[in-house]
Design a protein around this motif. Sequence first.
Motif, PDB file in Angstrom:
ATOM      1  N   ARG A   1      10.444   6.632   5.276  1.00 23.49           N
ATOM      2  CA  ARG A   1      11.019   7.926   4.276  1.00 23.49           C
ATOM      3  C   ARG A   1      10.335   8.069   3.331  1.00 23.49           C
ATOM      4  O   ARG A   1       9.762   9.795   3.030  1.00 23.49           O
ATOM      5  N   GLN A   2      11.197   7.926   2.140  1.00 27.43           N
ATOM      6  CA  GLN A   2      10.703   7.912   1.054  1.00 27.43           C
ATOM      7  C   GLN A   2       9.818   7.857   0.407  1.00 27.43           C
ATOM      8  O   GLN A   2       9.341   8.681  -0.527  1.00 27.43           O
ATOM      9  N   ALA A   3       8.944   6.885   0.931  1.00 27.97           N
ATOM     10  CA  ALA A   3       7.158   6.320   0.307  1.00 27.97           C
ATOM     11  C   ALA A   3       6.348   8.163   0.648  1.00 27.97           C
ATOM     12  O   ALA A   3       5.421   8.327  -0.321  1.00 27.97           O
ATOM     13  N   THR A   4       7.074   8.204   2.216  1.00 24.40           N
ATOM     14  CA  THR A   4       6.400   9.687   2.892  1.00 24.40           C
ATOM     15  C   THR A   4       6.719  10.463   1.805  1.00 24.40           C
ATOM     16  O   THR A   4       5.743  11.205   1.392  1.00 24.40           O
ATOM     17  N   GLU A   5       7.794  10.828   1.404  1.00 20.08           N
ATOM     18  CA  GLU A   5       7.872  12.317   0.752  1.00 20.08           C
ATOM     19  C   GLU A   5       7.747  11.788  -0.446  1.00 20.08           C
ATOM     20  O   GLU A   5       7.621  13.005  -0.796  1.00 20.08           O
TER      21      GLU A   5
END
Length: 338
Positions: free
Chosen positions: A136-140
């Motif tokens: 999730r963090q890499a996507t955001e």
Amino acid sequence: MTNLVRSASLTSFAEVAGACALNVHALLSEVGLPGRCLADPDLLIPAQPVGRLLELAARRGNEPSFGLRMAQSRRLSNLGPLGLLLRDEPTLRHALEAIVANMHLHNEALSLQVEEMGHLVAIRAELATEHGKPYRQATELAIGVMFRTLEVFMGAQWRPRLVCFTHRAPQSLSLYLRVFGSAVEFGHTFNGIICNAADVDAPNPGADPVMARYTNRLLRSAPRRKPRVSDRVREHIILLLPRGHCRVEVVAQHLGIDRRTVARHLAGEGTTFTALLDEVRRDLLAHYLEDGARPIGEVAALLGFAEPSAFSRWHRQQFGVTARSRMALRPGWLEGRG
């Protein structure tokens, strides 16, 4: 083949982690990344530990928007030579085409695609992950950096029509609304940004065509690993599955070759289109099971199945059990859904 990413992807990691009272170097060591990756932006490091690092920092620092906070300070210069090329493209459309063609020079795990939808343009982003585990963090972070790039061309007051995330919304939306404006949607079918087609054709008054040609030559001459055909096929499978167009002939068309050539290259790399398709579907299914928020029918469609019954047959063939019985074990899958 291990996907690599320039360590510039960790720009501002130390600052955000420090604000969360985290031990930066201890986190790097825990995921197996060298400490020097925070000092040398051009160091090539494996992408998967970077994804794990951001998830770990978000969890330990109790900061669910860790990746988006990192994205706020990004500039074109963080993209290295690719950022120089984008700066001098004549329009945003040309810049987007350059990003799609050259993103592998910055991040081999990130796939981008620009899709025309009438008077709208969708910029879709997908990250290759470990065994379908969502980052999730890499996507955001990736969507945040893309947004910052668009702002360079459109101005700080510009807002997209929609910013899309496939994961569920966090408890607080304040940072997302402050960064992107009110048009943010979670639980969407893809990660990306939708904007007006007219926006992408606006001229870039600061473009320098001479510098653009020079930077293009620089990028073409830069030493790089040649991606395997199987890696490129996998990227297109990820992008095409949710739209129901994931057939070998469609992928071949995107690659600019015929399906027999695709089959020949894949055979030389010890795989087939069907094997890659099943592999991607298994990975994505693990993602949706982890999320636990979608009914079976929607998951079937996102995995490229025209009917839930086809998905059920595939699932039994792959795992030896029905999809419904397996999904019922997940806490988010309620009785009667799908």
